[in-house]
Design an enzyme around this catalytic site. Structure first.
Site, PDB file in Angstrom:
ATOM      1  N   CYS A 145       0.861  -1.213   0.018  1.00 27.20           N
ATOM      2  CA  CYS A 145       0.055  -0.020  -0.075  1.00 27.20           C
ATOM      3  C   CYS A 145       0.779   1.194  -0.041  1.00 27.20           C
ATOM      4  CB  CYS A 145      -0.789   0.007   1.305  1.00 27.20           C
ATOM      5  SG  CYS A 145      -1.738   1.444   1.250  1.00 27.20           S
ATOM      6  N   CYS A 148      -0.273   4.233   2.103  1.00 28.08           N
ATOM      7  CA  CYS A 148       0.136   4.003   3.706  1.00 28.08           C
ATOM      8  C   CYS A 148       1.464   4.020   3.973  1.00 28.08           C
ATOM      9  CB  CYS A 148      -0.382   2.520   4.289  1.00 28.08           C
ATOM     10  SG  CYS A 148      -1.866   1.802   3.323  1.00 28.08           S
ATOM     11  N   ASP A 149       2.100   3.667   3.170  1.00 30.42           N
ATOM     12  CA  ASP A 149       3.762   3.369   3.440  1.00 30.42           C
ATOM     13  C   ASP A 149       4.698   4.304   2.692  1.00 30.42           C
ATOM     14  OD1 ASP A 149       2.896   1.678   5.683  1.00 30.42           O
ATOM     15  OD2 ASP A 149       3.222  -0.107   3.921  1.00 30.42           O
TER      16      ASP A 149
END
Ligand code: NDP
Length: 319
Positions: A145, A148-149
């Site tokens: 993701c 997200c990261d």
């Protein structure tokens, strides 16, 4: 013997646990069939159990670890009386009301639960490459993701696997942070839409390795490099990347519901007006019915919606 309940929630990621908090506070005494801790990719708590720092979940100024966030969700639901059954649902029958749900840990043939309503929140899983050390390195350089990261890879050399719209979208997003982004695709032609391809080819921070797959992951505690194998020549190349984003598609966890409920052609449950499915009394929330947003916060939001939808539905069907 079967237990008669007002609502069964199947799945315990952000969607299921938010539905549990809301239905418990509404005195519906929910049972959450939360999954089994036996599997690395399919355990109670869902995909966030495989994530380290979460910095974009509102309310946590300094971020929070994925497992800690899910443990908090669970404790909060428990505080209001939600009950947890640490097993997997093995069979459902939605053909008539009340609905019947069987689990892996029950004894006998009777359903474990006879439920007036069901909330499905079994999520989706990111497809993985199925190579050594992959699950171990998730959250330590390997991610599924970018939203997200991506932020953690500022000024680093990273790679993305895949040739579809997701891979190019993630690669483009990652160029905002990374020093360089290499897209590794198994063919010499992308699957992604023309507009995404045009954008990707025009991005100076993006480069491509064609006809290739990642065959090995290197690094002790976190990723330090990958071996890339050319599928045409068989040649191996070492790529010294500290981040690898696997973007080769997702698969909803809906095998259990096949033939019981309407799904789209790739297996996502179809919801209309909120979290309603084609079966009155069965609701779906989170990634199992959302292949677009796929965020913890959107899953949690739809879990709240499902709980409110259930509450309304139960009231209507009682009257
Ligand atoms: P896709 O199925 O479209 O693409 C998956 C990609 O991963 C393909 O290029 C495929 O290769 C590759 N792949 C699959 N398995 C492996 C493997 N084991 N090893 C290496 N490579 C592999 O999935 P997406 O998630 O990209 O997209 C899903 C849907 O969502 C699509 O309809 C897409 O259009 C849509 N979407 C739209 C976006 C947008 O419009 N902005 C953004 C993201 C997704 P191959 O091509 O050889 O099959």
């Amino acid at each position: 013997m079967s237990e008669k309940v007002k609502v069964v929630i199947i799945g315990s990621g952000p969607a299921g646990l938010t539905a549990a908090i809301y239905t418990a506070r509404a005195d519906l005494n929910p049972i959450v069939i939360e999954g089994e801790p036996s599997s690395t990719t399919d355990q109670p708590g869902g995909q966030l159990m495989l994530t380290s720092d979460i910095e974009n979940y509102p309310g946590f100024v300094d971020g929070i670890m994925g497992p800690e966030l899910m443990s908090n969700f669970r404790s909060q639901a428990q505080r209001f009386g939600a009950k947890f059954d640490t097993t997997k649902a093995s069979r459902v029958d939605f053909s008539e009301q009340p609905f019947r749900v069987w689990t892996n840990n029950q004894t006998g043939d009777d359903p474990a639960y006879i439920a007036d309503s069901v909330i499905i929140s079994t999520g989706a899983r990111s497809l993985l490459l199925n190579i050594d050390r992959e699950t171990e390195l998730i959250g330590h350089g390997l991610s599924t993701c970018a939203t997200c990261d991506g932020f953690f890879f500022r000024d680093q050399d990273i790679a993305v696997v895949g040739g579809g719209d997701s891979a190019l979208e993630e690669a483009g997003f990652l160029t905002k942070f990374a020093k360089s982004v290499t897209v590794i695709h198994r063919r010499n032609e992308l699957r992604a839409s023309k507009i995404m391809q045009d954008r990707a080819f025009a991005n100076p921070k993006l480069s491509f390795i064609w006809d290739s797959t990642v065959t090995e992951l290197h690094g002790e505690k976190s990723l330090e490099g990958v071996t890339v194998t050319n599928r045409v020549t068989g040649d191996n190349t070492e790529l010294p990347v500290t981040g690898l984003f696997v973007a080769i598609g997702h698969s909803p966890n809906t095998d259990l519901f096949k033939g019981q409920i309407d799904m789209d052609e790739v297996g996502y449950i179809i919801t209309n007006s909120g979290t309603t499915t084609n079966v009155p009394g069965v609701f779906a929330c989170g990634d199992v019915q959302d292949h677009i947003y796929r965020q913890a916060i959107t899953a949690a939001g739809s879990g709240c919606m499902a709980a409110i939808d259930v509450e309304k539905w139960l009231k209507q069907s009682e009257s």
